[in-house]
Design a protein around this motif. Structure first.
Motif, PDB file in Angstrom:
ATOM      1  N   ARG A 112       0.860  -1.240  -0.045  1.00 52.80           N
ATOM      2  CA  ARG A 112      -0.223   0.175  -0.204  1.00 52.80           C
ATOM      3  C   ARG A 112       0.862   1.255  -0.044  1.00 52.80           C
ATOM      4  O   ARG A 112       0.472   2.273  -0.647  1.00 52.80           O
ATOM      5  N   ARG A 113       1.701   1.237   0.811  1.00 50.71           N
ATOM      6  CA  ARG A 113       2.753   2.429   0.800  1.00 50.71           C
ATOM      7  C   ARG A 113       3.434   2.421  -0.724  1.00 50.71           C
ATOM      8  O   ARG A 113       3.520   3.784  -1.014  1.00 50.71           O
ATOM      9  N   LEU A 114       4.023   1.555  -0.913  1.00 49.95           N
ATOM     10  CA  LEU A 114       4.613   1.687  -2.190  1.00 49.95           C
ATOM     11  C   LEU A 114       3.602   2.154  -3.408  1.00 49.95           C
ATOM     12  O   LEU A 114       3.794   2.779  -4.461  1.00 49.95           O
ATOM     13  N   GLY A 115       2.255   1.507  -3.150  1.00 52.83           N
ATOM     14  CA  GLY A 115       1.136   2.006  -4.121  1.00 52.83           C
ATOM     15  C   GLY A 115       0.883   3.652  -4.098  1.00 52.83           C
ATOM     16  O   GLY A 115       1.017   4.365  -5.079  1.00 52.83           O
ATOM     17  N   ARG A 116       1.042   4.102  -2.896  1.00 55.88           N
ATOM     18  CA  ARG A 116       1.029   5.662  -2.626  1.00 55.88           C
ATOM     19  C   ARG A 116       2.237   6.333  -3.421  1.00 55.88           C
ATOM     20  O   ARG A 116       1.715   7.505  -3.859  1.00 55.88           O
ATOM     21  N   GLN A 117       3.203   5.782  -3.055  1.00 55.37           N
ATOM     22  CA  GLN A 117       4.626   6.513  -3.454  1.00 55.37           C
ATOM     23  C   GLN A 117       4.351   6.378  -5.171  1.00 55.37           C
ATOM     24  O   GLN A 117       4.824   7.524  -5.870  1.00 55.37           O
ATOM     25  N   GLN A 118       3.855   5.485  -5.759  1.00 55.70           N
ATOM     26  CA  GLN A 118       3.864   5.444  -7.121  1.00 55.70           C
ATOM     27  C   GLN A 118       2.855   6.386  -7.662  1.00 55.70           C
ATOM     28  O   GLN A 118       3.167   7.002  -8.825  1.00 55.70           O
ATOM     29  N   LYS A 119       1.877   6.327  -6.896  1.00 50.48           N
ATOM     30  CA  LYS A 119       0.674   7.694  -7.374  1.00 50.48           C
ATOM     31  C   LYS A 119       1.348   8.814  -7.440  1.00 50.48           C
ATOM     32  O   LYS A 119       1.288   9.929  -8.302  1.00 50.48           O
ATOM     33  N   GLU A 120       1.969   9.329  -6.099  1.00 48.69           N
ATOM     34  CA  GLU A 120       2.569  10.367  -6.035  1.00 48.69           C
ATOM     35  C   GLU A 120       3.916  10.899  -7.125  1.00 48.69           C
ATOM     36  O   GLU A 120       3.794  11.867  -7.691  1.00 48.69           O
ATOM     37  N   LEU A 121       4.616   9.576  -7.359  1.00 51.69           N
ATOM     38  CA  LEU A 121       5.497  10.006  -8.518  1.00 51.69           C
ATOM     39  C   LEU A 121       4.935  10.105  -9.660  1.00 51.69           C
ATOM     40  O   LEU A 121       5.432  10.914 -10.674  1.00 51.69           O
ATOM     41  N   ALA A 122       3.933   9.382 -10.216  1.00 47.15           N
ATOM     42  CA  ALA A 122       3.247   9.518 -11.422  1.00 47.15           C
ATOM     43  C   ALA A 122       2.621  10.786 -11.599  1.00 47.15           C
ATOM     44  O   ALA A 122       2.980  11.517 -12.456  1.00 47.15           O
ATOM     45  N   ALA A 123       2.125  11.504 -10.355  1.00 51.12           N
ATOM     46  CA  ALA A 123       1.614  13.059 -10.470  1.00 51.12           C
ATOM     47  C   ALA A 123       2.869  14.056 -10.708  1.00 51.12           C
ATOM     48  O   ALA A 123       2.626  14.760 -11.499  1.00 51.12           O
ATOM     49  N   LYS A 124       3.885  13.484  -9.799  1.00 50.45           N
ATOM     50  CA  LYS A 124       5.058  14.549 -10.244  1.00 50.45           C
ATOM     51  C   LYS A 124       5.787  14.300 -11.775  1.00 50.45           C
ATOM     52  O   LYS A 124       6.021  15.440 -12.314  1.00 50.45           O
ATOM     53  N   ILE A 125       5.722  13.224 -12.172  1.00 47.70           N
ATOM     54  CA  ILE A 125       6.141  12.899 -13.596  1.00 47.70           C
ATOM     55  C   ILE A 125       5.209  13.708 -14.700  1.00 47.70           C
ATOM     56  O   ILE A 125       5.461  14.350 -15.302  1.00 47.70           O
ATOM     57  N   ARG A 126       4.027  13.678 -14.232  1.00 48.65           N
ATOM     58  CA  ARG A 126       3.077  14.340 -15.074  1.00 48.65           C
ATOM     59  C   ARG A 126       3.259  15.788 -15.058  1.00 48.65           C
ATOM     60  O   ARG A 126       3.126  16.735 -16.366  1.00 48.65           O
TER      61      ARG A 126
END
Length: 196
Positions: A112-126
Motif C-alpha cells: 500500500r505504501r509503495l502504491g501511494r508512492q507510485q501515485k505520487e511519483l506519477a503525478a510528479k512525472i505528469r
C-alpha cells in the motif's frame, strides 16, 4: 489468542477497492480463520510458551523452506507426539496462522505504501512533463533556459526510471501475499491430516 470471528475475518475491502492497492490481485487484508482451519477450537491456545513449537513455527513459516519439506516436518513433529498430539498440532497451527497472517499483513502494508508512492511519483512525472512541454522552445541564451530545460529533462528521466523499476518489482512482490496464503493453506491441511 485467536477467535474465528471479527478480528480475523476477511476485510470488507473486497466491496470497495483500496485506492493505494497497486496489485491486480483482489485485496484481502487478513486470512479468515475458518477458511483454513476446521480442526479443534483455537480460542485459548498458547503456543509461544512452548519452545519446541515456537522454533518449529519459525522454521515452517520461513518461505525459503519448500512446502513439501515443511509438510514432512509437520509429519515428523506429529509422529513424535503422544497423547497430546492434537493439542500440540493445534498450537502449531495457531502459531503458523498468527505468524504467516502477520507477515502477510506487513507485506500488504508495504505494498500500500509503495502504491501511494507510485501515485505520487506519477503525478510528479505528469507535472514535470507538462512543465517541459510548456516551456518556450528557444529561450534566450542569457536567461539560462537551456540549462533549466536540460536539468528538468534529466529529473524527468530519473523519475521515469524509478517509476518503471518500482513497477517491475511490483509484479513479483504482488505475488507474495498469495504465496504466503498458499503456504498457510498447505500447512494447515498437513496439520489436520496428522491430527489422529
Amino acid at each position: 489468542m485467536l477467535s474465528s470471528g471479527g478480528a480475523f475475518a476477511q476485510e470488507a475491502s473486497r466491496a470497495r477497492p483500496d485506492p493505494d492497492w497497486p496489485c491486480r490481485q483482489i485485496l484481502v487484508g487478513t486470512i479468515s480463520l475458518p477458511a483454513v482451519w476446521s480442526g479443534p477450537p483455537v480460542d485459548s491456545v498458547k503456543w509461544r510458551d512452548d519452545a519446541a513449537i515456537s522454533d518449529l513455527v519459525t522454521k515452517l513459516a520461513a518461505r525459503r523452506m519448500p512446502v513439501d519439506a515443511a509438510e514432512r516436518a509437520v509429519e515428523d513433529f506429529a509422529k513424535s507426539k503422544g497423547a497430546d498430539r492434537q493439542a500440540q498440532l493445534t498450537a502449531l497451527f495457531v502459531g503458523l496462522f498468527e505468524t504467516l497472517n502477520g507477515e502477510r499483513g506487513q507485506i500488504i502494508d508495504g505494498l500500500r505504501r509503495l502504491g501511494r508512492q507510485q501515485k505520487e511519483l506519477a503525478a510528479k512525472i505528469r507535472a514535470e512533463n507538462a512543465a517541459i512541454q510548456s516551456s518556450p522552445a528557444a529561450p534566450s541564451p542569457n536567461e539560462g533556459g537551456e540549462d533549466q530545460k536540460a536539468s528538468a529533462a534529466e529529473t524527468l528521466a530519473l523519475d521515469l526510471r524509478i517509476f518503471e523499476e518500482r513497477h517491475q518489482a511490483l509484479t513479483y512482490v504482488c505475488e507474495t501475499p498469495t504465496l504466503i496464503e498458499q503456504r498457510l493453506f498447505a500447512l494447515a491441511r498437513a496439520i489436520q491430516r496428522n491430527m489422529n
